[in-house]
Design a protein around this motif. Structure first.
Motif, PDB file in Angstrom:
ATOM      1  N   HIS A   8       0.841  -1.214   0.000  1.00 25.65           N
ATOM      2  CA  HIS A   8       0.000   0.000   0.000  1.00 25.65           C
ATOM      3  C   HIS A   8       0.867   1.251   0.000  1.00 25.65           C
ATOM      4  CE1 HIS A   8      -3.710  -2.189   0.424  1.00 25.65           C
ATOM      5  NE2 HIS A   8      -3.256  -2.831   1.493  1.00 25.65           N
ATOM      6  N   ASP A   9       1.992   1.194   0.707  1.00 23.71           N
ATOM      7  CA  ASP A   9       2.895   2.345   0.748  1.00 23.71           C
ATOM      8  C   ASP A   9       3.478   2.622  -0.633  1.00 23.71           C
ATOM      9  OD1 ASP A   9       2.604   2.695   3.541  1.00 23.71           O
ATOM     10  OD2 ASP A   9       4.049   1.078   3.899  1.00 23.71           O
ATOM     11  N   LEU A  10       3.871   1.555  -1.339  1.00 27.05           N
ATOM     12  CA  LEU A  10       4.475   1.732  -2.664  1.00 27.05           C
ATOM     13  C   LEU A  10       3.449   2.230  -3.670  1.00 27.05           C
ATOM     14  CD1 LEU A  10       6.873  -1.359  -2.969  1.00 27.05           C
ATOM     15  CD2 LEU A  10       7.309   0.921  -2.028  1.00 27.05           C
ATOM     16  N   ILE A  11       2.223   1.723  -3.561  1.00 23.65           N
ATOM     17  CA  ILE A  11       1.160   2.195  -4.461  1.00 23.65           C
ATOM     18  C   ILE A  11       0.877   3.666  -4.196  1.00 23.65           C
ATOM     19  CG2 ILE A  11      -1.304   1.972  -5.013  1.00 23.65           C
ATOM     20  CD1 ILE A  11      -0.980  -1.064  -4.500  1.00 23.65           C
ATOM     21  N   ALA A  12       0.903   4.071  -2.908  1.00 28.34           N
ATOM     22  CA  ALA A  12       0.678   5.475  -2.545  1.00 28.34           C
ATOM     23  C   ALA A  12       1.778   6.368  -3.105  1.00 28.34           C
ATOM     24  CB  ALA A  12       0.605   5.607  -1.026  1.00 28.34           C
ATOM     25  N   LEU A  13       2.976   5.796  -3.295  1.00 31.96           N
ATOM     26  CA  LEU A  13       4.083   6.564  -3.869  1.00 31.96           C
ATOM     27  C   LEU A  13       4.012   6.648  -5.395  1.00 31.96           C
ATOM     28  CD1 LEU A  13       7.017   5.250  -1.641  1.00 31.96           C
ATOM     29  CD2 LEU A  13       6.046   7.562  -1.627  1.00 31.96           C
ATOM     30  N   GLY A  14       3.004   5.970  -5.969  1.00 28.62           N
ATOM     31  CA  GLY A  14       2.805   6.073  -7.419  1.00 28.62           C
ATOM     32  C   GLY A  14       3.284   4.879  -8.206  1.00 28.62           C
TER      33      GLY A  14
END
Length: 464
Positions: A8-14
């Motif tokens: 989820h963190d990586l997806i939030a980073l784009g």
């Protein structure tokens, strides 16, 4: 204690979700990466900017002209669809042939179309009938009726494959090639390849017998593709192409999705196409050989060519959707001239030709259609038998299902003389011989008395 990074963190980073993410998360957490260090590490997984469509359609060669109002509508649709197709970012060239006709929604490559892509294979541009092709065997002075009778006894038309007792031997080298390929190695695919060997399917596929205009020899021509194995491969490849489309070029139409050749999937797919090509060639051969063996006659000559396939020349991939390759570079196993069938009452043309800027090394693959099967059926008046007799007078025309399919009679196709005239006008091959028609076999309307339909009719009668 530092909080662990999650997907989820990586997806939030784009970053887009993918197979890479699990290993990346493990690496980041095990090495306690953060800040610039994590950013630098993740740079390798950054999705490239989407590949944009060409702003304007690339130019393509138009080797066709309308002979009447009906054909004008057909040609206009073909050109419009081709213009949309030529915005696909991988394409560098294209052409349409005199037998061109629409094959789907706007932007779909037409039947009779050629599209040249750089380092990309577009499954939708060779269609589900991978390696649809024609093979000719010269049986010398054998009686045409004997050849047609023996062929009728040995061939198989309609859906499905052969039962175990009537299957042809599946060559060991082909089995090994299937098993070694990512796309072809599953048990269901191999089972289907065994059962469908020596089958011709339905639609416009045929077995044609005639005599050479030049020598008088009896010749048999078969027309069919890779049957179930090809359709199954196509389905698999379109799913992979769609995955690449979403990642690389979301604006590209779904039917024009591609598999980049420089990927593992691209290499495996190219190899799978070559195996399917060999299977299809063998599919023709077992039928031709069975006729020779049944009648104990010699084979004097044989050659073949596909017209639904992808041909590679360096980093260019020539997608032919119903276009006959003239250039020898496209056929590593070339043994003779090419074959262009027209309709059951017309000769099969035997042609040679040279590559030009406008033909891109291709010729038409047949006569093509101006209207759909449904439109043609609606346009016919009179009994089916009456129409059949009028259009096949003097010929031995048979339908394997014993049901006439009027959408495969000569009137369903474009005017053969016009197609030949345009071949001459646009430099699309020179006719060096003709196989004059004696007769042919086609699937026919196999659905008319199909078991599922009879069962449904029986149920409906019971309910009344």
């Amino acid at each position: 204690m530092k909080t662990k990074i999650t997907g989820h963190d990586l997806i939030a980073l784009g970053y887009r979700q993918g197979k890479w993410m699990k290993d990346a998360i493990t690496h980041i957490n095990e090495n306690a990466l953060e800040g610039e260090a994590m950013k630098t590490y993740l740079e390798q997984f950054k999705s490239p900017d989407p590949i944009a469509l060409h702003k304007k359609p690339l130019t393509f060669s138009i080797n066709i002209k309308a002979e009447n109002d009906e054909e004008k509508d057909n040609v206009d649709k073909v050109i419009n669809s081709m213009q949309t197709l030529m915005k696909t970012p991988t394409l560098v060239g294209g052409a349409i042939m005199p037998d061109a006709c629409p094959a789907g929604p706007d932007g779909t490559i037409p039947v009779g179309g050629v599209a040249v892509a750089k380092n990309a294979i577009h499954p939708g541009m060779h269609s589900a009938d991978i390696c649809c092709s024609v093979m000719l065997t010269d049986f010398g002075k054998a009686d045409p009726k004997d050849i047609l009778d023996a062929a009728h006894a040995n061939t198989h038309f309609g859906p499905g494959g052969r039962d175990r007792d009537s299957q042809f031997r599946f060559p060991a080298e082909l089995l090994e090639a299937f098993e070694a390929n990512y796309f072809l190695g599953d048990k269901d695919m191999i089972k289907m390849a065994r059962a469908h060997l020596g089958t011709q399917g339905d639609g416009n596929h045929f077995l044609f017998v005639g005599t050479s205009k030049k020598t008088g020899n009896t010749m048999m021509v078969t027309h069919h593709g890779s049957r179930g194995p090809g359709a199954r491969l196509y389905s698999k490849s379109m799913k992979i192409a769609e995955r690449f489309r979403k990642e690389l070029s979301p604006d590209t139409k779904k039917q024009n999705a591609w598999i980049p050749f420089d990927t593992e999937e691209g290499k495996n797919y190219w190899d799978a196409l070559q195996v399917i090509r060999q299977w299809t060639k063998r599919n023709h051969e077992v039928l031709h050989n069975s006729v020779a063996e049944t009648l104990e006659v010699n084979i004097e000559n044989r050659y073949w060519n596909e017209h639904n396939f992808v041909f590679k020349d360096g980093d260019l991939f020539y997608h032919a959707k119903g276009a006959t390759p003239l250039d020898p570079k496209f056929m590593p196993d070339i043994t003779g001239p090419r074959l262009i069938p027209l309709n059951m009452s017309e000769p099969v043309l035997i042609v040679e030709g040279t590559t030009t800027d406008s033909n891109l090394g291709f010729a038409p693959h047949g006569a093509g259609r101006n209207v759909s099967r449904t439109q043609h059926r609606k346009s016919k008046t009179g009994s089916t038998m009456q129409i059949f007799k009028e259009e096949t007078r003097g010929l031995d025309v048979r339908f394997f299902s014993k049901e006439i399919d009027i959408t495969e009679l000569p009137s369903a196709y474009k005017n053969a003389k016009a197609v030949r005239a345009q071949m001459d006008e646009f430099g699309l091959g020179k006719v060096i011989d003709e196989v004059m028609p004696y007769g042919c076999i086609m699937a026919g309307d196999f659905q008319k008395n199909a078991p599922w339909k009879l069962r449904r009719e029986k149920r409906n009668k019971t309910r009344r």
